[in-house]
Design an enzyme around this catalytic site. Structure first.
Site, PDB file in Angstrom:
ATOM      1  N   ARG A   1       9.719   9.196  -1.857  1.00 48.08           N
ATOM      2  CA  ARG A   1       8.765   9.210  -2.963  1.00 48.08           C
ATOM      3  C   ARG A   1       7.609  10.129  -2.591  1.00 48.08           C
ATOM      4  NH1 ARG A   1       4.428   5.807  -2.772  1.00 48.08           N
ATOM      5  NH2 ARG A   1       5.518   4.072  -1.782  1.00 48.08           N
TER       6      ARG A   1
ATOM      7  N   HIS B   1       2.850   5.050  -5.024  1.00 50.10           N
ATOM      8  CA  HIS B   1       3.733   4.023  -5.588  1.00 50.10           C
ATOM      9  C   HIS B   1       3.514   3.933  -7.095  1.00 50.10           C
ATOM     10  CE1 HIS B   1       5.940   0.305  -6.091  1.00 50.10           C
ATOM     11  NE2 HIS B   1       4.854  -0.255  -6.623  1.00 50.10           N
TER      12      HIS B   1
ATOM     13  N   TYR C   1      -1.376   4.461   4.149  1.00 49.44           N
ATOM     14  CA  TYR C   1      -0.240   4.013   4.957  1.00 49.44           C
ATOM     15  C   TYR C   1       0.723   5.119   5.377  1.00 49.44           C
ATOM     16  CZ  TYR C   1       1.812   3.885   0.220  1.00 49.44           C
ATOM     17  OH  TYR C   1       2.214   4.199  -1.058  1.00 49.44           O
TER      18      TYR C   1
END
Length: 374
Positions: free
Chosen positions: A265, A269, A278
């Site tokens: 990705r 998100h 992260y």
């Protein structure tokens, strides 16, 4: 995972060159160019939707960038009569089957945009993680019992494999040998949880062994490889070459498959997420080396199916099509009365009182005044 050296099904290298000199693609050159165009359209649609969200014109949106290979590789393999279940990121299904303008309205908060998906054999979008998997299994079982030739394709993320719905749905699918293809889109992150912390299995595909049916890993950023494994899985679902169904399982002989499409990705998100918390930009750039769009473009260039002039024409077509689609999709006004329509099957007294109260305010002050006040 060392993606470059991963032992997974793959047809193209990072530059779009075939890994085998005698490789012949599973689709005609014209269909491959159509796929390339659809992938470009989905990426541009994605960019525009993120822009619309930043402007406050649509709600929280989940980006598909980087995952076009698995989405269109799978969609080009299915038949129109096959049903698609998906989580919330597989917008490629709507691009492939139509209804994109109506779909925009869902992200604006209009449930009619979600309901419109059914007209294209796409189940309503699912936000809760993995909750659609048992429903996909149930529809596949119904298809088997009715004796039709359809299959159900169910997309979900790697995080869904930690939900009970995943295990219940796949276990039931294995026991009753339903005609389903389960596609785990392993994009390396379940929001902020990395794939290696999601499971102790050496792959998500390996989980299929527990349920008694095949599991396969594929390079999900390679649309040709994805097409091949999905096509094979659909053949297994619809005509398993004499493979007997499970004992006491009525209906036609069918077999499910779990496909793990390994990919990445590129974006957040959702538009409510900050991925810098992260993961590093360096990691993202390494994965962008495998971007499915320039990868397929490189392959088609090498075959002589694409040149710069045709690419420019596709870009113009994509830009115009998305602009026109967004204009149609956003040309809608909300009806405040819809807020009360589906809270209960039969409206309660309290809901009816709230509806009446809102309508009195609308009559007295008008909708515009209420919006200005808020």
């Amino acid at each position: 995972m060392d993606f470059a050296d991963a032992d997974i099904h793959r047809r193209l290298d990072a530059d779009g060159q075939p890994l085998s000199d005698d490789y012949e693609p599973p689709l005609s050159d014209d269909r491959l160019v159509e796929m390339y165009r659809d992938m470009r359209l989905a990426r541009h649609f994605d960019q525009r939707m993120i822009s619309l969200q930043r402007q406050g014109r649509v709600g929280t949106y989940s980006s598909l960038a980087g995952q076009e290979g698995s989405q269109f590789g799978s969609m080009y393999a299915v038949d129109d009569a096959d049903w698609i279940f998906y989580q919330y990121r597989e917008h490629g299904a709507v691009v492939d089957r139509g209804g994109l303008a109506e779909y925009i309205r869902y992200w604006m908060g209009h449930e009619s945009g979600n309901a419109a998906l059914i007209d294209h054999n796409i189940a309503p979008l699912n936000i809760s993680i993995g909750a659609h998997i048992p429903h996909a299994t149930g529809m596949a079982w119904a298809s088997k019992l009715s004796g039709d030739d359809n299959a159900v394709i169910c997309h979900f993320g790697d995080g869904s494999t930690s939900e009970g719905d995943f295990h219940e749905g796949l276990n039931f699918a294995g026991v009753f040998d339903v005609p389903a293809v389960f596609i785990c889109n392993n994009n390396q992150w379940a929001i902020s949880v990395p794939a290696e912390e999601q499971t102790a299995s050496d792959s998500f595909a390996r989980k299929a062994e527990a349920y008694g049916f095949p599991g396969v890993q594929v390079d999900g950023m390679d649309p040709l490889a994805t097409y091949e494994v999905v096509e094979e899985a659909l053949a297994r679902a619809k005509d398993p070459d004499g493979s007997p169904p499970a004992e006491d399982a009525p209906g036609r002989a069918t077999r499910p498959t779990l496909i793990e499409a390994v990919q990445y990705r590129f974006g957040a998100h959702t538009t409510a997420d900050d991925p810098s918390a992260y993961r590093t930009d360096e990691d993202v750039e390494q994965w962008k080396r495998w971007d499915p769009i320039p990868r397929l473009e490189g392959y088609l260039h090498g075959r002589g199916s694409l040149d710069d002039e045709r690419i420019d024409a596709i870009e113009t077509d994509v830009t115009d099509t998305v602009a026109e689609t967004i204009e149609r999709g956003t040309d809608i006004e909300a009806d405040p009365d819809d807020l009360f329509a589906d809270a209960y099957a039969e409206p309660t007294q309290r809901v009816e009182e709230q509806r009446a109260y809102l309508n009195r305010l609308r009559e007295e002050y008008g909708d515009d005044a209420l919006l200005d006040e808020n």
